[in-house]
Design an enzyme around this catalytic site. Structure first.
Site, PDB file in Angstrom:
ATOM      1  N   GLY A 112       4.396   1.761 -11.129  1.00  0.00           N
ATOM      2  CA  GLY A 112       3.557   2.957 -11.139  1.00  0.00           C
ATOM      3  C   GLY A 112       3.532   3.676 -12.470  1.00  0.00           C
ATOM      4  O   GLY A 112       3.054   4.803 -12.568  1.00  0.00           O
ATOM      5  N   GLY A 143       1.022  -2.710  -6.309  1.00  0.00           N
ATOM      6  CA  GLY A 143       0.963  -1.357  -5.756  1.00  0.00           C
ATOM      7  C   GLY A 143      -0.419  -0.755  -5.978  1.00  0.00           C
ATOM      8  O   GLY A 143      -1.368  -1.037  -5.258  1.00  0.00           O
ATOM      9  N   GLY A 144      -0.539   0.064  -7.010  1.00  0.00           N
ATOM     10  CA  GLY A 144      -1.773   0.814  -7.271  1.00  0.00           C
ATOM     11  C   GLY A 144      -3.036  -0.036  -7.243  1.00  0.00           C
ATOM     12  O   GLY A 144      -4.037   0.351  -6.619  1.00  0.00           O
ATOM     13  N   GLU A 179      11.790   1.887  -4.060  1.00  0.00           N
ATOM     14  CA  GLU A 179      11.594   3.260  -3.556  1.00  0.00           C
ATOM     15  C   GLU A 179      12.473   3.509  -2.334  1.00  0.00           C
ATOM     16  O   GLU A 179      12.956   4.620  -2.130  1.00  0.00           O
ATOM     17  CB  GLU A 179      10.100   3.484  -3.251  1.00  0.00           C
ATOM     18  CG  GLU A 179       9.304   3.610  -4.541  1.00  0.00           C
ATOM     19  CD  GLU A 179       7.893   3.058  -4.474  1.00  0.00           C
ATOM     20  OE1 GLU A 179       7.355   2.860  -3.371  1.00  0.00           O
ATOM     21  OE2 GLU A 179       7.312   2.820  -5.563  1.00  0.00           O
ATOM     22  N   HIS A 202      12.567  -2.483  -1.125  1.00  0.00           N
ATOM     23  CA  HIS A 202      11.773  -1.969  -2.251  1.00  0.00           C
ATOM     24  C   HIS A 202      12.585  -0.895  -2.989  1.00  0.00           C
ATOM     25  O   HIS A 202      13.340  -0.148  -2.377  1.00  0.00           O
ATOM     26  CB  HIS A 202      10.453  -1.384  -1.740  1.00  0.00           C
ATOM     27  CG  HIS A 202       9.493  -1.106  -2.846  1.00  0.00           C
ATOM     28  ND1 HIS A 202       9.573   0.041  -3.612  1.00  0.00           N
ATOM     29  CD2 HIS A 202       8.474  -1.826  -3.347  1.00  0.00           C
ATOM     30  CE1 HIS A 202       8.619  -0.004  -4.533  1.00  0.00           C
ATOM     31  NE2 HIS A 202       7.939  -1.125  -4.396  1.00  0.00           N
ATOM     32  N   TRP A 219       0.817  -1.219   0.000  1.00  0.00           N
ATOM     33  CA  TRP A 219       0.000   0.000   0.000  1.00  0.00           C
ATOM     34  C   TRP A 219       0.849   1.266   0.000  1.00  0.00           C
ATOM     35  O   TRP A 219       0.323   2.364  -0.090  1.00  0.00           O
ATOM     36  CB  TRP A 219      -0.942  -0.004   1.205  1.00  0.00           C
ATOM     37  CG  TRP A 219      -1.983  -1.097   1.173  1.00  0.00           C
ATOM     38  CD1 TRP A 219      -2.086  -2.128   0.263  1.00  0.00           C
ATOM     39  CD2 TRP A 219      -3.070  -1.272   2.077  1.00  0.00           C
ATOM     40  NE1 TRP A 219      -3.157  -2.919   0.560  1.00  0.00           N
ATOM     41  CE2 TRP A 219      -3.794  -2.417   1.666  1.00  0.00           C
ATOM     42  CE3 TRP A 219      -3.511  -0.576   3.203  1.00  0.00           C
ATOM     43  CZ2 TRP A 219      -4.919  -2.880   2.343  1.00  0.00           C
ATOM     44  CZ3 TRP A 219      -4.639  -1.031   3.881  1.00  0.00           C
ATOM     45  CH2 TRP A 219      -5.332  -2.167   3.449  1.00  0.00           C
TER      46      TRP A 219
HETATM   47  P1  13P Z   1       2.495  -0.631  -9.066  1.00  0.00           P
HETATM   48  O1  13P Z   1       1.671  -1.887  -9.058  1.00  0.00           O
HETATM   49  O2  13P Z   1       1.717   0.587  -8.659  1.00  0.00           O
HETATM   50  O3  13P Z   1       3.250  -0.460 -10.346  1.00  0.00           O
HETATM   51  O4  13P Z   1       3.592  -0.804  -7.895  1.00  0.00           O
HETATM   52  C1  13P Z   1       4.333  -1.963  -7.844  1.00  0.00           C
HETATM   53  C2  13P Z   1       5.128  -1.965  -6.597  1.00  0.00           C
HETATM   54  O5  13P Z   1       6.014  -1.164  -6.410  1.00  0.00           O
HETATM   55  C3  13P Z   1       4.771  -2.957  -5.566  1.00  0.00           C
HETATM   56  O6  13P Z   1       5.722  -3.006  -4.559  1.00  0.00           O
END
Ligand code: 13P
Length: 264
Positions: A172, A233-234, A97, A95, A10
């Site tokens: 993303g 993610g999204g 990020e 991750h 999330w």
């Molecule tokens: P998205 O599904 O938003 O591309 O993100 C993937 C993600 O980073 C899951 O950890």
């Protein structure tokens, strides 16, 4: 056979009360659905409410990070014992990020992974290359280095890890790796896992794909022989789309095997 594992990351979304409400919706969507391991990973401050919301269901609770020390002067950090105390069973580690914005390295990934395993948590360890690295032909070297350094010396705990392949260029962006691109990277990861573990261990490790996985591409991705789940993610922020991805995994058999490299 590897049970598929679909986890929702999330990220920095949902307050504690919003998290509890989303879990209620996911529970309703997944009523009677079995055969896939389902995990939600809300922000740390929502974990307590999320733990209450998953109670009595098969949904597992995951955190998004863990520190490697047991306690001490580490302002802003959270220990494995603190997570366990809340009922957390999984933790996302490394991750992209966190690698990109918060200085995460293969070395800190390794320390966090060891600490999570020692505490009995299941680490979801993320690896993946940037677009620049892919375009310059470095996907293989980047990903194998992340695996070799991040997952070194895990001993018998090796079989308890989950790896998530998340190409940074697909996160993303709406730009998903093609099933063939994803399978190629997953097979590479499994070969590398085989090189750093013993016996048949690498064949038992689940490898999730992450990066714009959605209900409409999930079946194709999840039917690749080395794709054992998704880190979403999204699409995990809405009960209907998350549940649709889980259901996509339900009917698929994860029992394909890879050949171990000759001589290993
Ligand atoms: P998205 O599904 O938003 O591309 O993100 C993937 C993600 O980073 C899951 O950890």
């Amino acid at each position: 056979m590897r049970t598929k594992i679909i986890a929702g990351n999330w990220k920095m979304n949902k307050t504690a009360s919003e998290a509890a409400a989303l879990i209620e919706e996911i529970r309703a969507e997944l009523e009677g659905v079995i055969g896939v391991e389902v995990v939600v990973c809300p922000p740390a401050v929502a974990l307590k409410d999320a733990a209450a919301a998953v109670k009595g269901s098969a949904i597992g609770l995951g955190a998004q990070n863990v520190h490697w020390d047991e306690s001490g002067a580490f302002t802003g950090e959270i220990s494995a014992a603190m997570l366990k105390d809340l009922g957390v069973k999984y933790v996302i580690i490394g991750h992209s990020e966190r690698r990109q914005y918060f200085g995460e390295t293969n070395e800190t990934v390794h320390k966090r992974t060891k600490a999570a395993l020692a505490a009995g948590l299941t680490p979801l360890v993320c690896v993946g290359e940037t677009l620049e690295e892919r375009d310059s032909g470095q996907m293989e070297s980047v990903v194998t280095k992340q695996i070799r350094e991040g997952l070194a010396d895990l001993g018998d705990d090796f079989t308890r890890i989950v790896v998530a392949y998340e190409p940074v260029w697909a996160i993303g962006t709406g730009r998903t790796a093609t099933p063939a691109q994803a399978q190629e990277a997953h097979a590479l990861i499994r070969r590398t896992l085989a090189e750093i573990s013993s016996g048949d261990m690498a064949n038992t490790v689940r490898i999730q794909y992450g990066g714009s996985m959605k209900p409409d591409n999930a079946v194709e991705l999840l039917s690749q022989p080395d794709i054992d789940g998704g880190l979403i993610g999204g699409a995990a922020l809405q009960a209907a789309s998350f549940a649709a991805i889980v259901k996509a995994g339900v009917s698929l058999d994860a029992g394909f095997r890879v050949q171990r490299p000759a001589g290993s």
